[in-house]
Design a protein around this motif. Structure first.
Motif, PDB file in Angstrom:
ATOM      1  N   ARG A  41       0.838  -1.207   0.000  1.00  0.00           N
ATOM      2  CA  ARG A  41       0.000   0.000   0.000  1.00  0.00           C
ATOM      3  C   ARG A  41       0.873   1.256   0.000  1.00  0.00           C
ATOM      4  O   ARG A  41       0.620   2.210  -0.737  1.00  0.00           O
ATOM      5  N   VAL A  45       0.159   3.121  -3.703  1.00  0.00           N
ATOM      6  CA  VAL A  45      -0.832   4.207  -3.659  1.00  0.00           C
ATOM      7  C   VAL A  45      -0.115   5.558  -3.677  1.00  0.00           C
ATOM      8  O   VAL A  45       0.786   5.803  -2.878  1.00  0.00           O
ATOM      9  N   ILE A  58      -2.432   6.437  -9.061  1.00  0.00           N
ATOM     10  CA  ILE A  58      -2.999   5.276  -8.378  1.00  0.00           C
ATOM     11  C   ILE A  58      -3.588   5.763  -7.063  1.00  0.00           C
ATOM     12  O   ILE A  58      -2.870   6.241  -6.186  1.00  0.00           O
ATOM     13  N   LEU A  61      -5.659   0.955  -3.158  1.00  0.00           N
ATOM     14  CA  LEU A  61      -5.362  -0.474  -3.218  1.00  0.00           C
ATOM     15  C   LEU A  61      -6.665  -1.203  -2.907  1.00  0.00           C
ATOM     16  O   LEU A  61      -7.060  -1.347  -1.758  1.00  0.00           O
ATOM     17  N   LEU A  87      -5.761  -2.379  -8.255  1.00  0.00           N
ATOM     18  CA  LEU A  87      -5.542  -0.985  -7.882  1.00  0.00           C
ATOM     19  C   LEU A  87      -6.552  -0.084  -8.581  1.00  0.00           C
ATOM     20  O   LEU A  87      -6.885  -0.298  -9.748  1.00  0.00           O
TER      21      LEU A  87
END
Length: 266
Positions: A41, A45, A58, A61, A87
């Motif tokens: 994560r 992210v 992004i 998650l 994702l």
């Protein structure tokens, strides 16, 4: 190989009073699943890609399934992991301001695979509800034919397929759908006044999802000709030139070619 009873004393954990695995000489294994999920994560992210076209990030998650472990043998660390990762991403186009979101899936992230062999799947973008900057177009064109014939060219499937040189789906009635140029143009008829006017919801495939322009075609009689007046509202500002090209080159000029061929064939 050492004879029985003469092996390296580091191997013989059970004969040590404290049972210590000296310098991790023996095989040990620890579950790293929980730690790895948190680390994935942190690493994934927030990753951002940005260029002159726009920006993509992004954002979430969504799913991480699998396991990870860390093992040690003769002082050497060995890592095992296998993950199925999903994702969420979101992005914005710089020119139009249109926002999109989608999904990235990594079905098998494993230490057995090289980076170049890792499969990554990205879903088609879905537009978010945002206001898209648009422009209105007005175009006129003269055709050497009667109104009835020009109107038919826009409402009869066989004629549409001839000038577009591609399969078409056509339901020329209020609420009817249409599809042209191999699905690159789609829409719906919202108004049809025979030999006078056609109004359509209209979109190109690469426009933001669910965004339609409104195209109105007015058929005006002139001396031995028909004037076609096109008014279009709601064209994404970044697609203005493409829209003009579509109508001038792929419609008007191709229709004139079809009319000439029809005349020559009597």
């Amino acid at each position: 190989m050492a004879k029985w009873g003469q092996g390296d004393p580091r191997w013989i954990v059970e004969e040590r009073e404290d049972g210590t695995n000296v310098n991790n000489w023996h095989w040990t294994e620890r579950d790293a699943t929980s730690w790895s999920k948190g680390r994935l994560r942190e690493l994934l992210v927030g990753i951002t890609v940005e260029n002159e076209a726009g920006r993509c990030e992004i954002s979430e998650l969504k799913q991480v399934e699998g396991e990870a472990s860390c093992s040690s043998r003769k002082g050497k660390l060995i890592f095992f992991y296998e993950w199925n990762i999903k994702l969420g991403w979101k992005g914005i186009l710089r020119e139009s301001g249109a926002k999109h979101k989608g999904l990235i899936e990594i079905p098998s992230l494993s230490e057995e695979n090289e980076v170049d062999d890792t499969e990554i799947q990205a879903s088609s973008p879905v537009a978010l509800g945002v206001r898209i900057p648009t422009v209105a177009l007005h175009m006129t064109e003269l055709f050497d034919t009667a109104i009835e014939q020009l109107y038919r060219i826009f409402t009869v499937k066989d004629l549409v397929q001839k000038f577009s040189k591609s399969p078409a789906v056509l339901e020329a009635e209020k609420g009817g759908k249409f599809q042209m140029f191999d699905g690159n143009i789609t829409g719906e008829y919202t108004e049809l006044l025979t030999n006078k006017k056609i109004v359509m919801k209209w979109r190109c495939r690469n426009w933001p999802e669910e965004h339609y322009a409104v195209v109105a075609l007015n058929f005006v009689p002139t001396l031995e000709q028909t004037e076609l007046q096109l008014d279009c509202e709601g064209v994404p500002i970044c697609e203005e030139e493409n829209m003009k090209f579509c109508w001038q080159k792929q419609h008007f000029e191709e229709i004139k070619g079809l009319l000439q061929l029809t005349t020559l064939n009597g």
